[in-house]
Design a protein around this motif. Sequence first.
Motif, PDB file in Angstrom:
ATOM      1  N   MET A 156       0.762  -1.265   0.061  1.00 41.88           N
ATOM      2  CA  MET A 156       0.042  -0.109  -0.057  1.00 41.88           C
ATOM      3  C   MET A 156       1.012   1.356  -0.126  1.00 41.88           C
ATOM      4  SD  MET A 156      -2.941  -0.972   2.806  1.00 41.88           S
ATOM      5  CE  MET A 156      -3.774  -2.663   2.546  1.00 41.88           C
ATOM      6  N   PHE A 157       1.918   1.339   0.920  1.00 45.95           N
ATOM      7  CA  PHE A 157       2.584   2.626   0.949  1.00 45.95           C
ATOM      8  C   PHE A 157       3.351   2.576  -0.211  1.00 45.95           C
ATOM      9  CE2 PHE A 157       3.036   1.742   5.703  1.00 45.95           C
ATOM     10  CZ  PHE A 157       2.138   2.550   5.887  1.00 45.95           C
ATOM     11  N   SER A 158       3.927   1.557  -1.274  1.00 45.73           N
ATOM     12  CA  SER A 158       4.702   1.598  -2.232  1.00 45.73           C
ATOM     13  C   SER A 158       4.028   2.597  -3.313  1.00 45.73           C
ATOM     14  CB  SER A 158       4.903   0.102  -2.960  1.00 45.73           C
ATOM     15  OG  SER A 158       3.706  -0.234  -3.543  1.00 45.73           O
ATOM     16  N   LEU A 159       2.553   2.661  -3.395  1.00 45.19           N
ATOM     17  CA  LEU A 159       2.081   3.702  -4.377  1.00 45.19           C
ATOM     18  C   LEU A 159       2.207   5.186  -3.784  1.00 45.19           C
ATOM     19  CD1 LEU A 159      -0.891   1.497  -5.723  1.00 45.19           C
ATOM     20  CD2 LEU A 159       1.437   1.745  -6.720  1.00 45.19           C
ATOM     21  N   THR A 160       2.450   5.428  -2.493  1.00 43.67           N
ATOM     22  CA  THR A 160       2.387   6.728  -2.131  1.00 43.67           C
ATOM     23  C   THR A 160       3.171   7.927  -3.062  1.00 43.67           C
ATOM     24  OG1 THR A 160       2.089   5.962   0.211  1.00 43.67           O
ATOM     25  CG2 THR A 160       2.857   8.073  -0.027  1.00 43.67           C
ATOM     26  N   MET A 161       4.504   7.438  -3.423  1.00 45.84           N
ATOM     27  CA  MET A 161       5.066   8.322  -4.009  1.00 45.84           C
ATOM     28  C   MET A 161       4.505   8.787  -5.365  1.00 45.84           C
ATOM     29  SD  MET A 161       7.688   9.452  -2.473  1.00 45.84           S
ATOM     30  CE  MET A 161       8.908   9.191  -1.143  1.00 45.84           C
ATOM     31  N   PRO A 162       4.146   7.694  -6.413  1.00 46.48           N
ATOM     32  CA  PRO A 162       3.324   8.076  -7.458  1.00 46.48           C
ATOM     33  C   PRO A 162       2.131   8.786  -7.285  1.00 46.48           C
ATOM     34  CG  PRO A 162       3.851   5.490  -7.575  1.00 46.48           C
ATOM     35  CD  PRO A 162       4.361   6.106  -6.298  1.00 46.48           C
ATOM     36  N   THR A 170       1.154  10.587  -4.654  1.00 43.33           N
ATOM     37  CA  THR A 170       1.732  11.953  -3.891  1.00 43.33           C
ATOM     38  C   THR A 170       2.175  12.972  -5.167  1.00 43.33           C
ATOM     39  OG1 THR A 170       2.454  11.225  -2.165  1.00 43.33           O
ATOM     40  CG2 THR A 170       3.247  13.447  -2.521  1.00 43.33           C
ATOM     41  N   ARG A 171       2.951  12.418  -6.228  1.00 40.38           N
ATOM     42  CA  ARG A 171       3.386  13.078  -7.497  1.00 40.38           C
ATOM     43  C   ARG A 171       2.131  13.627  -8.081  1.00 40.38           C
ATOM     44  NH1 ARG A 171       7.542  15.830 -10.014  1.00 40.38           N
ATOM     45  NH2 ARG A 171       7.799  15.252 -12.137  1.00 40.38           N
ATOM     46  N   PHE A 199      -4.583  12.663  -4.069  1.00 35.12           N
ATOM     47  CA  PHE A 199      -4.926  12.912  -2.643  1.00 35.12           C
ATOM     48  C   PHE A 199      -5.664  12.112  -1.900  1.00 35.12           C
ATOM     49  CE2 PHE A 199      -7.445  15.813   0.427  1.00 35.12           C
ATOM     50  CZ  PHE A 199      -6.306  16.138   1.091  1.00 35.12           C
ATOM     51  N   ALA A 200      -6.858  11.453  -2.480  1.00 35.48           N
ATOM     52  CA  ALA A 200      -7.566  10.455  -1.899  1.00 35.48           C
ATOM     53  C   ALA A 200      -6.662   9.417  -1.573  1.00 35.48           C
ATOM     54  CB  ALA A 200      -8.724  10.211  -2.871  1.00 35.48           C
ATOM     55  N   TYR A 201      -6.060   8.887  -2.487  1.00 33.34           N
ATOM     56  CA  TYR A 201      -5.082   7.683  -2.158  1.00 33.34           C
ATOM     57  C   TYR A 201      -4.205   7.904  -0.755  1.00 33.34           C
ATOM     58  CZ  TYR A 201      -2.271   3.403  -2.652  1.00 33.34           C
ATOM     59  OH  TYR A 201      -1.854   2.321  -2.252  1.00 33.34           O
TER      60      TYR A 201
END
Length: 306
Positions: free
Chosen positions: A33-39, A41-42, A230-232
């Motif tokens: 789940m955290f692995s998609l934080t950077m994309p 957030t970008r 933002f929602a993710y």
Amino acid sequence: MPTAACPAAPAIGSTDAPDQNRGMLLGLLGVAMFSLTMPFTRMAVAQLDPVFVALGRALGAALLAAGWLLWRRAPLPPRAALLPLALVAGGCIVGFPLLTSIALRSLPASHSALLVGVLPLVTALYAALRGHERPSRGFWGMALLGSSLVVGFALAQGGGSLHPADLLVFGAVAAAAVGYAEGGRLARSLGGPETICWALVLAAPVLLPVLLWHGIPALGGVGTASWLGFAYVTAISMFIGFFFWYRGLALGGVARVGQVQLLQPFMSLVGAALLLGEALTLANCAFALAVAAVVFAGRRMAVRQQ
């Protein structure tokens, strides 16, 4: 010699420890789940102010956390938990999101994700310095090897040098390491969901005035992709992911389960390729396999909890 009233600290790494294996699995789900934080957030900061993204996602997650605590009728945290909760809030709810949101205005998501790959080593180092866990020399060797692979790959991607915004990412890593280690230890007694929920709720009264003072930007012209990002990061990165992550740390130990996060940069590379169209090369896959091998080897090294 240890007595029945004072048992010896368990050695993490035994093959007949179902809780430790379950902790690794839960930690892996959290990392996914955290692995998609950077994309994501970008995607969010492409049209939204990075400070709004960082503080807004924390406040949105705090509303979800308050609802969960009310639904569970969770008791107030003990006074002894307030300092660890403050460290979780400072590291995971404020420090990491704010610094990465600013950095991702100028850095590709894939590059930032690779720098975050040193987080397991920094988390284990912080836990050891705080006296929470005592990793063996073999474990440190695997952690150093894996982190060296990640940093070397990041330098290669950057042409042998680091972008000035990389310093923000390294600061974010240090902040997250404190939050992960403190939260993982606190989750053993308070519970994983309770740890992140109370940290969010306690941080909200401080963050709301800061956001209002900073000012809420005009939101009318923001596209769907930015709102999706933002929602993710609000619902998954800041809330649901921690349910799995802190429970995994509580069961398997901060240093050992933290090793799973060595896989996060490479999951992020796939996410950045799918969501943002950033390049995914054969070299990326080769490094992913190398780091996976290091994580597997690190699982077999002794880590003692205190």
